[in-house]
Design an enzyme around this catalytic site. Structure first.
Site, short mmCIF file in Angstrom:
data_model
loop_
_atom_site.label_atom_id
_atom_site.label_comp_id
_atom_site.label_asym_id
_atom_site.label_seq_id
_atom_site.Cartn_x
_atom_site.Cartn_y
_atom_site.Cartn_z
N PHE A 142 -21.91 86.03 17.22
CA PHE A 142 -23.09 85.50 17.89
C PHE A 142 -22.91 84.00 18.10
O PHE A 142 -22.78 83.23 17.14
CB PHE A 142 -24.38 85.78 17.11
CG PHE A 142 -25.58 85.44 17.93
CD1 PHE A 142 -26.05 86.33 18.89
CD2 PHE A 142 -26.20 84.21 17.80
CE1 PHE A 142 -27.13 85.99 19.70
CE2 PHE A 142 -27.29 83.87 18.60
CZ PHE A 142 -27.75 84.77 19.54
N ARG A 170 -29.47 75.35 22.83
CA ARG A 170 -28.93 75.41 24.19
C ARG A 170 -28.31 74.09 24.62
O ARG A 170 -27.42 74.04 25.47
CB ARG A 170 -30.05 75.75 25.19
CG ARG A 170 -30.62 77.15 25.06
CD ARG A 170 -31.50 77.45 26.26
NE ARG A 170 -32.38 78.59 26.10
CZ ARG A 170 -32.02 79.86 26.32
NH1 ARG A 170 -30.80 80.14 26.67
NH2 ARG A 170 -32.89 80.85 26.16
N GLU A 206 -23.21 82.91 35.19
CA GLU A 206 -23.90 83.36 33.97
C GLU A 206 -23.22 82.74 32.75
O GLU A 206 -22.04 82.37 32.80
CB GLU A 206 -23.87 84.91 33.94
CG GLU A 206 -24.43 85.58 32.73
CD GLU A 206 -25.89 85.28 32.42
OE1 GLU A 206 -26.26 84.10 32.35
OE2 GLU A 206 -26.65 86.23 32.18
N ASP A 207 -23.97 82.62 31.67
CA ASP A 207 -23.41 82.01 30.46
C ASP A 207 -22.36 82.90 29.80
O ASP A 207 -21.27 82.47 29.49
CB ASP A 207 -24.53 81.64 29.46
CG ASP A 207 -25.52 82.78 29.20
OD1 ASP A 207 -25.28 83.92 29.66
OD2 ASP A 207 -26.54 82.53 28.53
#
Ligand code: IMP
Ligand code: MG
Length: 174
Positions: free
Chosen positions: A150, A163, A97-98
């Site tokens: 974030f 991305r 997972e990222d």
């Protein structure tokens, strides 16, 4: 429209860390039946680098999922938007997972894959943001621990953009 991006983790730092993670995973899964399950969309960049640094025969597949409901692992629900095609019974599953954020999705996903009869289920994340954790879960392999900001890049998006950046960054106006 031209946001400034501050680099938090450089391409070079990521490359070095991937080599270390790959070496560790190679040692840990020697002689096993490794299946890499990548969580879409965010983890596709990390997973592509990671699998090429693991020196073992392995298979891989992809899932897309989100969590909803009470938000906790015991009472939340998981919405599988894309499922794997392969049988994982008796296999050693490594979820890639990222980022591990609240942990709710990964906690539910881990439970689901265990229920399907995997021999073992471990988690490998590029980034770990422990400040926001809600679920009682931790990753077995972590690239970098990050602050409560974030982040974008290296698979992570803001409104589906960024991305493709080869580094992890912070939008200056976020
Ligand atoms: P959670 O751990 O269930 O809250 O879900 C984690 C998901 O939220 C990740 O797979 C990302 O898609 C997304 N996410 C969490 N933190 C960030 C961030 O800093 N930038 C971009 N996406 C994030
Ligand atoms: Mg994601």
């Amino acid at each position: 429209m031209s946001e400034e991006i501050k680099v938090l983790i450089s391409r070079e730092e990521i490359e070095k860390k991937i080599a270390l993670l790959g070496k560790q995973i190679t040692e840990d899964y020697k002689g096993g039946n490794l299946v890499i399950i990548t969580v879409l969309k965010g983890a596709f960049v990390f997973a592509a680098d990671l699998v090429r640094s693991i020196d073992l025969p392995l298979t891989f597949d992809f899932m897309a999922a989100s969590s909803y409901g009470a938000g906790t692992c015991s009472s939340g629900n998981i919405n599988i938007k894309k499922d794997i095609d392969i049988d994982i019974a008796g296999k050693d599953v490594l979820i890639v997972e990222d980022i591990l954020d609240t942990g709710n999705t990964l906690c539910l996903l881990k439970k689901l894959l265990k229920d399907r009869g995997a021999k073992s289920v471990k988690i490998c994340v590029a980034l770990d943001k422990p400040a926001r954790r809600q679920a009682d879960i931790s990753a077995d392999y972590v690239g970098f621990e990050v602050p409560d900001l974030f982040l974008i890049g290296y698979g992570l998006d803001y409104n589906e953009l960024y991305r493709d950046l080869p580094y992890v960054g912070v939008l200056s106006n976020c």
